[in-house]
Design a protein around this motif. Structure first.
Motif, short mmCIF file in Angstrom:
data_model
loop_
_atom_site.label_atom_id
_atom_site.label_comp_id
_atom_site.label_asym_id
_atom_site.label_seq_id
_atom_site.Cartn_x
_atom_site.Cartn_y
_atom_site.Cartn_z
N UNK A 107 0.81 -1.22 0.00
CA UNK A 107 0.00 0.00 0.00
C UNK A 107 0.84 1.27 0.00
N UNK A 108 2.15 1.14 0.28
CA UNK A 108 3.01 2.33 0.34
C UNK A 108 4.12 2.32 -0.71
N UNK A 109 4.12 1.35 -1.57
CA UNK A 109 5.17 1.31 -2.59
C UNK A 109 5.05 2.49 -3.55
N UNK A 110 6.17 2.93 -4.05
CA UNK A 110 6.28 4.06 -4.99
C UNK A 110 5.93 5.39 -4.34
N UNK A 111 6.07 5.49 -3.02
CA UNK A 111 5.85 6.76 -2.33
C UNK A 111 7.12 7.28 -1.66
N UNK A 112 8.26 6.65 -1.94
CA UNK A 112 9.52 7.14 -1.40
C UNK A 112 9.96 6.51 -0.09
N UNK A 113 9.17 5.59 0.45
CA UNK A 113 9.55 4.98 1.73
C UNK A 113 10.81 4.13 1.59
N UNK A 114 10.90 3.33 0.54
CA UNK A 114 12.10 2.52 0.34
C UNK A 114 13.35 3.35 0.23
N UNK A 115 13.27 4.45 -0.49
CA UNK A 115 14.43 5.34 -0.63
C UNK A 115 14.82 5.93 0.73
N UNK A 116 13.85 6.33 1.51
CA UNK A 116 14.14 6.86 2.85
C UNK A 116 14.77 5.79 3.73
N UNK A 130 31.12 1.67 9.32
CA UNK A 130 31.19 0.90 8.08
C UNK A 130 31.62 1.79 6.91
N UNK A 131 32.39 1.21 6.01
CA UNK A 131 32.81 1.97 4.83
C UNK A 131 32.18 1.42 3.56
N UNK A 132 31.35 0.40 3.70
CA UNK A 132 30.71 -0.21 2.55
C UNK A 132 29.31 -0.65 2.94
N UNK A 133 28.36 -0.40 2.08
CA UNK A 133 27.00 -0.88 2.27
C UNK A 133 26.71 -1.84 1.13
N UNK A 134 26.26 -3.05 1.44
CA UNK A 134 26.06 -4.05 0.39
C UNK A 134 24.74 -4.76 0.59
N UNK A 135 24.25 -5.34 -0.49
CA UNK A 135 23.01 -6.11 -0.42
C UNK A 135 23.02 -7.15 -1.52
N UNK A 136 22.16 -8.13 -1.34
CA UNK A 136 21.91 -9.08 -2.41
C UNK A 136 20.43 -8.98 -2.76
N UNK A 137 20.11 -9.31 -3.98
CA UNK A 137 18.73 -9.32 -4.42
C UNK A 137 18.56 -10.47 -5.40
N UNK A 138 17.42 -11.09 -5.36
CA UNK A 138 17.16 -12.23 -6.22
C UNK A 138 17.16 -11.80 -7.69
N UNK A 139 17.65 -12.64 -8.55
CA UNK A 139 17.71 -12.31 -9.98
C UNK A 139 16.33 -12.16 -10.60
N UNK A 140 15.29 -12.66 -9.92
CA UNK A 140 13.93 -12.57 -10.47
C UNK A 140 13.23 -11.27 -10.10
N UNK A 141 13.96 -10.30 -9.55
CA UNK A 141 13.35 -9.04 -9.12
C UNK A 141 13.90 -7.85 -9.90
N UNK A 142 13.57 -7.72 -11.18
CA UNK A 142 14.14 -6.62 -11.98
C UNK A 142 13.70 -5.24 -11.48
N UNK A 143 12.52 -5.10 -10.93
CA UNK A 143 12.10 -3.79 -10.40
C UNK A 143 12.98 -3.38 -9.23
N UNK A 144 13.32 -4.34 -8.39
CA UNK A 144 14.22 -4.05 -7.26
C UNK A 144 15.60 -3.67 -7.79
N UNK A 145 16.07 -4.34 -8.82
CA UNK A 145 17.38 -4.01 -9.39
C UNK A 145 17.41 -2.57 -9.87
N UNK A 146 16.36 -2.15 -10.58
CA UNK A 146 16.31 -0.77 -11.07
C UNK A 146 16.29 0.21 -9.89
N UNK A 147 15.53 -0.13 -8.85
CA UNK A 147 15.46 0.72 -7.67
C UNK A 147 16.84 0.88 -7.03
N UNK A 148 17.55 -0.22 -6.81
CA UNK A 148 18.87 -0.16 -6.18
C UNK A 148 19.86 0.62 -7.05
N UNK A 149 19.82 0.40 -8.35
CA UNK A 149 20.71 1.14 -9.23
C UNK A 149 20.40 2.64 -9.21
#
Length: 172
Positions: A107-116, A130-149
């Motif tokens: 209900x809150x997606x695409x409202x900037x909460x994830x970015x915050x 920490x000097x590095x922030x890292x994450x993994x994401x499943x290859x089946x989530x292209x929308x998440x990939x675009x968001x992270x990029x």
């Protein structure tokens, strides 16, 4: 070293307000619902709350872990992410903050909460040395990939996982 968390509140475009906080045991059912609220999560999450509660306790007892419950003004859980400080020898003994299990209520997606949430996670990483922030994401989530990029993350590594058939005595 424990994770250093900053107190913050966010106002979303619809006027609703949210804030990240440490998840509590009573949040576990809401967190599991968030994890299951997508095509991939719906195939991986189950109904056995006892297993999730055991996992929650292990995470909560570890000072290198911070399981986040993003709450709205009514106290409802509308987002989550698990933050883990990982000390390492590489990169000159650098600490890194691993971000996992990121979810925002549908209900809150695409409202900037994830970015915050990610901006806040970066603040937590810096405050935790920490000097590095890292994450993994499943290859089946292209929308998440675009968001992270869009947030400045780059697909710099290839990750591998192996599902084990019998997880051993500590998982019970």
């Amino acid at each position: 070293m424990t994770i250093h968390v900053t107190d913050t509140r966010w106002v979303l475009p619809d006027g609703s307000r949210c804030r990240p906080s440490r998840a509590r045991l009573e949040d576990v059912p809401a967190l599991v619902r968030l994890l299951a609220d997508d095509p991939l999560g719906s195939t991986r999450e189950g109904e056995d709350m006892a297993a999730y509660e055991r996992a929650f306790q292990e995470i909560d007892d570890d000072p290198h872990q911070f399981l986040t419950a993003v709450r709205n003004d009514a106290g409802g859980v509308v987002g989550t992410m698990q933050l883990t400080v990982i000390p390492g020898l590489s990169r000159g003994g650098a600490r890194r903050l691993q971000v996992e299990s990121v979810r925002v209520s549908s209900s809150l997606r695409s409202q900037g909460l994830g970015e915050r949430m990610f901006t806040w996670a970066e603040t937590v990483a810096l405050a935790s040395g920490c000097s590095l922030l890292q994450l993994t994401t499943d290859t089946s989530r292209p929308n998440a990939h675009r968001f992270y990029e869009r947030l400045g993350y780059r697909p710099s590594h290839i990750g591998f996982k192996k599902q084990l058939q019998s997880p051993g005595p500590l998982s019970a």
